[in-house]
Write a protein that holds these residues in place. Structure first.
Motif, mmCIF file in Angstrom:
data_model
loop_
_atom_site.group_PDB
_atom_site.id
_atom_site.type_symbol
_atom_site.label_atom_id
_atom_site.label_comp_id
_atom_site.label_asym_id
_atom_site.label_seq_id
_atom_site.Cartn_x
_atom_site.Cartn_y
_atom_site.Cartn_z
ATOM 1 N N UNK A 46 -15.710 -0.210 5.653
ATOM 2 C CA UNK A 46 -14.955 -1.442 5.885
ATOM 3 C C UNK A 46 -13.915 -1.201 6.974
ATOM 4 N N UNK A 48 -11.251 1.804 0.449
ATOM 5 C CA UNK A 48 -10.435 0.802 1.152
ATOM 6 C C UNK A 48 -9.349 1.426 2.023
ATOM 7 N N UNK A 49 -9.132 2.764 1.895
ATOM 8 C CA UNK A 49 -8.122 3.376 2.754
ATOM 9 C C UNK A 49 -8.583 3.442 4.196
ATOM 10 N N UNK A 97 -7.464 0.263 5.641
ATOM 11 C CA UNK A 97 -6.031 0.219 5.923
ATOM 12 C C UNK A 97 -5.684 1.060 7.142
ATOM 13 N N UNK A 98 -6.296 2.254 7.213
ATOM 14 C CA UNK A 98 -6.012 3.126 8.357
ATOM 15 C C UNK A 98 -6.462 2.467 9.652
ATOM 16 N N UNK A 133 0.822 -1.202 0.000
ATOM 17 C CA UNK A 133 0.000 0.000 0.000
ATOM 18 C C UNK A 133 0.862 1.260 0.000
ATOM 19 N N UNK A 159 -10.452 7.130 -0.924
ATOM 20 C CA UNK A 159 -10.994 5.911 -1.508
ATOM 21 C C UNK A 159 -11.404 4.943 -0.400
ATOM 22 N N UNK A 162 2.526 4.011 7.019
ATOM 23 C CA UNK A 162 1.357 3.810 6.176
ATOM 24 C C UNK A 162 0.343 4.940 6.346
ATOM 25 N N UNK A 163 0.075 5.282 7.599
ATOM 26 C CA UNK A 163 -0.902 6.347 7.855
ATOM 27 C C UNK A 163 -0.380 7.678 7.331
ATOM 28 N N UNK A 165 -0.733 7.802 3.645
ATOM 29 C CA UNK A 165 -2.134 8.012 3.278
ATOM 30 C C UNK A 165 -2.528 9.475 3.449
#
Lengths: 395, 340, 454
Positions: free
Chosen positions: C57, C190-191, C194-195, B261, C188, B323-324, B327
């Motif tokens: 989700x 699905x992020x 993930x978060x 990701x 989006x 990752x965060x 994002x």
């Protein structure tokens, strides 16, 4: 082992049937068969079942009672699942006592929520948290593993004896590792030593480069690895040797076993440590028995055998398989005075008790229970020489 | 002591504890993340069964390795597992194609939402997890044989006369070499071959590619085959370098996802970069720079503390913090995601 | 089959299964499973709010449950005076520094124009804040953790009744959800997943390693209970009288020692059942309250709007609905419910065990519950919670039994047989996977599907 396992498990399965002979006694083998320490339990479970089979085959317990082990999965981590499993063992399978649990967390949950209310005896082979010493247990909880507090003193003494001034410390990130690490740190600093770093490692990760890097950067004469010999602890030692970070390691009880020098090789020579034991030959006998039965004498497997043996010996002494009666006899059969009983001699012990004589169960891990029913912590100092574990003294 | 030795010492220290292990770990993550990203790009779901597929492939490889070892076939200085690897790959491919046939195909025909696939992969994960433990058990298995080191730390010290040693394990060398070969092969395949181009077209725009006569079943099959091969190799390399245990492989899923990701999911190049970003950041953020700075700083500036940004306890959290952050700053990942 | 009949039938089967456990194994076990079923059902309701109502989700359920668990400990344990003294003013200073840093960073972000300077200034503020906080934080941590490390070594809690912690756990989880939602919602879809996955891992890592607050991996044992203790009941006279009355027929035939022994057995059994029933009452109340609120909300104009957004985000937005805002609401509400369930679970366990928070058990299993039960349907989620937890617990003895039945034809001592029986515990995972796949394939909308087209 295969045969034994088979016997144990089949009987476990059949025991669900309500029809049961009156002279059949069931013991719960309440360990983490799945979850983070499943690979250690793969030897602990069979060890407990070995003792059960030995007694059952001897026909000497309570006039020839058959004993069977019923497995229950603590999962090591999930207190809710462990509570449910203990509930099943005690109220549905109607076991007389539990051998277990393994990890201190699930052990306290099962003890407080299930075993104590039902008055069922639990003998844990591996819960070492000092908090368990002071926990209100109504006299039903015992353990064949010594508390971390005691081992910390031993470690500090041995290191001082070797004139070590500074150590790096790494521990497996659970209650066993953390508790032991804190105890070692406190005792070693009390003696004027320096702990350069105390860093945890997670078991079951595989990659320990970052941990080894951190330990190496902090430096120290010796690396103390408070972990498990087939888990992260081994990974840390391997990584440290590979990168040249440390040459000498101190090995606490979870790390002492033949599997470690076998896996690491000659580079481990010169490292030292200590594990519970006295100058009795119990550990050696047990290792042979384990080999014959087809499992390894891994960490805490000796303690598992002893936990099972103690329960059954206490039954004989109490002349009852009820937890409420046998709990008062556990300390008696474990400690002097009396004839010393080695692993493999359970039949002899049972017969002596039947004759009304006293016994002092020594077992595979030199059991000596003190205080509120925990191992006194006699330690065997070892060093690794020529790829073998050699005993150099007793503390 | 001359200044240059100090600098060299610092560099070797850094290489020994960060660069070498980071490259190996990063390569393993990158290969794993490539598999995840290919599946995402074509089948459009995050495959949670990936870690356990890795474990399955590695398990087969180990079993074959033991067989070879028992009849005395070996590769000399190289690990025998490399000989057994093709069989492991075949087994993983078979498993992937079977699960596709029995599980995922139905949902494709139903045009289900991506999350349905994710849930199904969860089911597959549980089942493969059970199967692997069932066959090989829960124990730690080491199957490395052959020469363990390319350079040993002690030999390096004697050779160079430096304070610090540098060790490179054979498994680390093999990991990096194989990873490079596989990545080159993969890119060649995607850019130059017909099937590869079909895959890219399918990933880019499914409807358009179907209109232009691409056979979707073939694309899906190719994807599974490639992903399975990458997965198995990643698992075996990881097992060679560290050790094999089913539980470890399940845990690997999380950093692999993070890598895919961070790089931009669906992007092969992103998966590779992501793998190294995760691996190196895990190490660099938790590394105490005390000794490193000690070599470089003048006498009176020697550090007292460990100079550690985060303790190693948070090593695992580092990949998620990155990752965060990614994002937040760049939600598509480093490389814009979802195109092959 | 209409939904109502289906639901009635499904729950009848479920309670039939529990009754079978009661008859064939033991009632204590049946109640233990039931209590955990209820907690699982509450957790599944929380996820259902997010997924079933709004299509969000969330795979960080573990983190919210863990926050709830931490709340249970922080509310109920008595404060550790020595540790507070040891920490001293540094506790206050480091807290001030931490809050100050956040406030300063937010101010910079809000007040300054968006250019390179702002980012630069933000970094300066954060880095300075990090080191200033650490300056006070580190001595505080080592002082607190070294006060009687083996027994306490943490600050303790507030010493309030543990039931209060349930709403507090919900608040904790809601706070975390607000932060995650602010970051990830609107991107989006699905992020968000993930978060949540990332943050939940970080939450658990903090619980494990911030010993001064949670005692970390050393666990906090013996949380005070909201219900009586079995041992106290066994000592109390009113309970003895009650048991005597209840088992009067049974006891009448016995005399002397035999009667006493039977009485003791009954007391032990009854005290266990009584305590479990108390828990059942408490948990069932919470479940009913949450369920009622869910049903009311789902049938309100707000609920219709939420479902409209889920079914077609674009047109809902075109109608002037604030999609991201509603999503944030939903996400916070659902997470809060998960937090409440987490606090209830810790209450039942009687201890906070940070190592027990693993994604398999707290995230994936809950998802299986929601999908199998029927996403979008509250009753479905509850049924899923009951059924899947039941299977999770009973898969082990069932697996052992199944294996030994399957292998009866093999001779005693056969190694294949031994291996198969030995591996029975791992059948739990295999079974879960199989059930999930079968339900998804043959009843894709779950056992009790969402009602549509009203």
């Amino acid at each position: 082992m295969k045969k034994l396992l088979l016997a144990g498990s089949v009987m476990a399965a059949l025991s669900a049937s309500p029809l049961m002979a009156a002279d059949e006694i069931k013991l719960g083998v309440f360990l983490g068969f799945t979850g983070p320490i499943e690979s250690i339990v793969a030897d602990m479970g069979p060890a407990a079942e070995l003792a059960i089979k030995e007694v059952s085959d001897s026909g000497a317990l309570l006039g020839g009672a058959k004993v069977t082990g019923v497995r229950g999965d603590t999962t090591c981590t999930d207190a809710a699942a462990a509570t449910a499993a203990a509930e099943r063992l005690i109220t549905s399978d109607k076991v007389s006592a539990l051998i277990g649990g393994d990890c201190s967390g699930v052990t306290t949950a099962a003890l407080q929520n299930v075993a104590m209310p039902n008055g069922t005896v639990m003998i844990s082979p591996s819960a070492t948290s000092p908090a368990l010493s002071t926990l209100e247990d109504n006299g039903v909880f015992f353990r064949t593993a010594p508390s971390d507090a005691r081992q910390g003193e031993i470690v500090a003494d041995i290191l001082k004896g070797k004139d070590v001034k500074s150590i790096a410390l790494t521990y497996t990130n659970n209650d066993y590792g953390k508790g032991l690490a804190e105890s070692i740190k406190m005792n070693f600093e009390k003696q004027g030593g320096e702990v350069t770093i105390s860093a945890s490692h997670e078991d079951g990760k595989g990659d320990y480069s970052a941990e080894v890097g951190a330990l190496a950067a902090a430096g120290g004469e010796v690396l103390v690895v408070a972990g498990y010999l087939d888990q992260g602890g081994k990974g840390i030692i391997q990584g440290s040797i590979d990168t040249g970070a440390f040459d000498t390691f101190y090995l606490p009880d979870g790390m002492v076993g033949d599997a470690l020098p076998e896996a690491i090789g000659d580079d481990l020579n010169g490292s030292y440590g200590a594990n519970p034991g006295t100058d009795s030959e119990g550990a050696g006998i047990f290792a042979e028995m384990a080999e014959k039965a087809g499992f390894k004498a891994g960490p805490f497997s000796a303690e598992s055998y002893d936990a099972a043996a103690l329960i059954m010996l206490a039954m004989q002494a109490a002349e009852s398989s009820e937890s409420g009666k046998l709990k008062d006899k556990v300390m008696d059969v474990a400690n002097a005075p009396g004839e010393k009983i080695m692993p493999g001699e359970l039949e002899k012990g049972l017969k002596l008790l039947a004759e009304g004589k006293e016994i002092d169960y020594v077992g595979a891990s030199a059991v000596e229970l003190v205080g509120s029913g925990e191992s006194a912590g006699n330690y065997r100092e070892i060093k690794i020489e020529g790829g073998k574990i050699e005993v150099v003294g007793y503390r | 002591m001359p200044e240059s030795t100090e600098i060299l010492n610092a560099l070797v220290l850094f290489a020994n504890y960060i660069i070498v292990p980071g490259l190996a770990y990063g390569s393993q993550l990158a290969l794993g993340a490539l598999g995840v990203t290919l599946i995402y790009g074509i089948l459009r779901f995050s495959n949670f069964a990936h870690g356990d597929m890795m474990a399955f492939g590695t398990m087969v490889t180990i079993l074959v390795t033991w067989g070879l070892q028992s009849v005395g076939i070996g590769l000399g200085p190289l690990p025998t597992a490399l000989l057994a690897l093709p069989l492991g790959i075949l087994a993983t491919i078979a498993l992937c194609l079977l699960t596709d046939k029995w599980v995922y195909k139905y949902y494709r025909s139903q045009k289900s939402a991506p999350v349905t696939f994710v849930m199904a992969s969860l089911g597959v994960m549980f089942m493969v997890n059970g199967i692997v433990r069932f066959i090989i058990g829960t124990d730690d298995q080491r199957f490395f044989d052959g020469e363990r080191f390319i350079i040993k730390a002690r030999e390096f010290k004697q050779m160079t006369g430096l304070n610090e040693g540098l060790a490179i394990k054979t498994s680390q060398g093999i990991t990096v070499v194989i990873a490079i070969i596989l990545v080159i092969l993969l890119f060649w395949f995607l850019q130059k071959t017909r099937s590869g181009k079909a895959m890219r077209a399918y990933s880019d725009n499914e409807d358009l590619s179907l209109l232009s006569g691409i056979n979707p079943d073939k694309v899906v099959r190719t994807t599974w085959i490639i992903a399975a091969a990458l997965t198995c190799v990643a698992g075996v390399l990881y097992g060679l370098d560290k050790s094999f245990k089913p539980f470890t492989y399940f845990q690997l899923l999380l950093p692999i996802f993070a890598a895919a990701i961070v790089g931009g999911i669906g992007q092969p190049i992103g998966a590779i970069v992501g793998g190294y970003v995760i691996a190196f950041s895990e190490m660099m953020v938790t590394y105490p720079y005390k000794k490193f700075v000690g070599y470089l700083a003048p006498e009176q500036w020697q550090p007292d503390g460990l100079l550690q940004l985060l303790s190693t306890e948070y090593k695992f959290a580092v990949s998620f913090i990155i990752l965060v952050l990614v994002l937040l700053v760049r939600p598509t990942g480093i490389f814009k995601g979802k195109v092959l | 089959m209409s939904n109502a009949i289906r639901a009635t039938l499904a729950f009848a089967v479920m309670f039939g299964l529990l009754a079978m456990v009661g008859f064939f194994q033991s009632w204590a076990l049946a109640l233990t499973i039931l209590n955990l079923c209820i907690i699982s059902a509450v957790m599944a309701l929380g996820v259902n709010i997010q997924w079933g109502y709004a299509g969000l989700f969330n795979i960080g359920i573990m983190g919210f449950a863990a926050l709830g668990g931490a709340a249970a400990m922080l509310v109920s344990m008595p404060p550790v005076g020595n540790a507070w003294e040891a920490g001293g003013m540094n506790i206050l200073y480091s807290a001030l520094m931490f809050i100050g840093t956040i406030v300063a960073a937010v101010l910079v972000h809000k007040k300054l124009p968006d250019n390179g300077w702002r980012t630069f200034l933000m970094i300066i503020v954060l880095v300075t804040g990090y080191f200033l906080t650490r300056y006070f934080y580190e001595p505080m941590v080592s002082a607190i953790e070294s006060t009687d490390a083996a027994k306490t070594g943490y600050l303790g809690g507030l010493g309030l009744p543990i039931v209060l912690s349930w709403p507090v756990g919900g608040l904790f989880a809601a706070g975390a959800a607000w932060v995650i939602g602010k970051v990830a919602l609107g991107l989006r879809s699905d992020y968000l997943a993930i978060a949540t996955l990332g943050i939940s891992e970080i939450v658990v890592a903090m619980l494990k390693n911030e010993d001064w607050l949670t005692r970390g991996v050393k666990n906090v044992n013996g949380l005070p209970r909201p219900v009586p203790y079995e041992l106290d009941l066994q000592q109390s006279e009113w309970f003895a009288a009650w048991v005597e009355k209840f088992y009067a027929a049974d006891l009448a035939a016995l005399e002397g020692a035999a009667r006493e022994a039977a009485m003791r057995t009954h007391m032990i059994e009854a005290s266990g059942l009584f305590v479990k029933l108390c828990y059942t009452g408490l948990f069932a109340t919470v479940l009913l309250i949450v369920l009622t609120l869910c049903v009311l909300a789902l049938n309100s104009p707000w609920g219709r709007m939420i479902r409209a957004i889920r079914d077609n985000e674009v047109s809902a937005e075109a109608m002037g609905k604030n999609v991201t805002g509603r999503h944030l609401q939903i996400f916070i509400l659902g997470s809060a419910v998960c937090g409440i369930a987490g606090a209830m679970l810790t209450t039942l366990d009687g201890q906070l065990t940070p190592t027990s928070y693993i994604p398999l058990r707290f995230t994936f299993l809950i998802w299986v519950m929601v999908i199998v039960g029927g996403s979008g349907n509250n009753l479905g989620a509850i049924l899923g919670g009951f059924l899947i937890w039941f299977m999770w617990v009973e898969a082990e003895p069932a697996g052992v039994w199944l294996m030994s039945v399957l292998t009866t034809w093999l001779p005693e001592g056969n190694s294949v047989k031994a291996h198969l029986v030995d591996s029975a515990q791992h059948m739990r995972l295999f079974t879960m996977g199989l059930v999930l796949l079968l339900v998804m394939r043959f009843a894709p909308r779950g056992i009790i599907p969402e009602r549509s087209g009203r």
